[in-house]
Motif scaffolding. Structure first.
Motif, short mmCIF file in Angstrom:
data_model
loop_
_atom_site.label_atom_id
_atom_site.label_comp_id
_atom_site.label_asym_id
_atom_site.label_seq_id
_atom_site.Cartn_x
_atom_site.Cartn_y
_atom_site.Cartn_z
N GLU A 54 0.83 -1.21 0.00
CA GLU A 54 0.00 0.00 0.00
C GLU A 54 0.86 1.26 0.00
OE1 GLU A 54 -2.04 -2.97 2.90
OE2 GLU A 54 -0.02 -2.29 2.39
N GLY A 101 -0.99 6.97 1.89
CA GLY A 101 -1.49 7.49 3.15
C GLY A 101 -0.79 8.78 3.53
N TRP A 145 -10.33 -3.07 0.63
CA TRP A 145 -9.65 -2.21 1.59
C TRP A 145 -10.31 -2.39 2.95
CZ3 TRP A 145 -5.25 0.39 0.64
CH2 TRP A 145 -4.91 0.65 -0.69
N TYR A 146 -9.47 -2.56 3.95
CA TYR A 146 -9.90 -2.60 5.34
C TYR A 146 -9.22 -1.45 6.08
CZ TYR A 146 -11.86 -7.35 5.09
OH TYR A 146 -12.63 -8.46 4.80
N ARG A 147 -9.73 -1.15 7.26
CA ARG A 147 -9.05 -0.17 8.10
C ARG A 147 -9.18 -0.58 9.57
NH1 ARG A 147 -12.99 5.13 7.31
NH2 ARG A 147 -14.79 4.36 8.53
N ARG A 165 -10.54 -4.38 13.12
CA ARG A 165 -10.38 -4.11 11.70
C ARG A 165 -11.74 -4.25 11.02
NH1 ARG A 165 -5.21 -6.69 8.74
NH2 ARG A 165 -4.35 -5.75 10.62
N VAL A 184 -13.82 -1.67 4.54
CA VAL A 184 -14.17 -0.35 4.02
C VAL A 184 -14.86 -0.50 2.66
CG1 VAL A 184 -13.28 1.86 3.21
CG2 VAL A 184 -12.26 0.74 5.22
N ASP A 243 -12.29 8.82 10.01
CA ASP A 243 -11.61 7.99 9.00
C ASP A 243 -10.17 7.72 9.36
OD1 ASP A 243 -13.39 9.91 6.55
OD2 ASP A 243 -13.87 7.88 7.24
N TYR A 284 -4.91 1.74 7.01
CA TYR A 284 -5.67 1.15 5.92
C TYR A 284 -4.87 0.00 5.29
CZ TYR A 284 -9.20 4.77 6.11
OH TYR A 284 -10.23 5.58 6.52
N GLY A 308 -0.13 -2.16 5.27
CA GLY A 308 -0.92 -1.03 5.72
C GLY A 308 -0.28 0.32 5.45
#
Length: 123
Positions: free
Chosen positions: A6, A9, A37-39, A46, A49, A90, A94, A117
């Motif tokens: 990823e 960010g 996508w997870y966060r 977790r 998203v 938010d 991620y 992440g």
């Protein structure tokens, strides 16, 4: 060997935008049931998203509907998450994820590959 990396960010003020990218290796886009996508925020579980399913449909968490857009570029083996109108809620790490299983599948169900992440901080 499947690898998900990823990027994108950072820190942004509320109301701002960020675009996350997930570079994938190992033909993951061709062989996966879907990408997502997870966060995870500090002290919280977790959560999903958004998911991009192999059948061409997408899934969004209610909290991000209308603000986030998931997409992927198969030629570049990259998954994206465009995040607009960001809120302090938010803020989270991620993660990119893939659901890769043997056999025929059309929907992202459960991830079995994860990236490391990328941190998103909204103030």
């Amino acid at each position: 060997h499947v690898q998900l990396v990823e990027s994108g960010g950072g820190s942004v003020q509320a109301g701002g935008s960020l675009k996350l990218s997930c570079a994938a290796s190992g033909y993951i886009f061709i062989s996966s049931c879907g990408m997502a996508w997870y966060r995870q925020a500090p002290g919280k579980e977790r959560e999903l998203v958004s998911a991009n399913h192999r059948d061409g449909t997408t899934t969004y968490a209610d909290s991000v509907k209308g603000r986030f857009t998931i997409s992927q570029d198969n030629a570049k083996n990259t998954l994206y998450l465009q995040m607009n109108s960001l809120k302090t809620d938010d803020t989270a790490m991620y993660f990119c994820a893939a659901d890769r299983r043997d056999g025929i599948c059309y929907r992202f169900v459960s991830p079995n590959y994860w990236g490391q992440g990328t941190q998103v901080t909204v103030s």
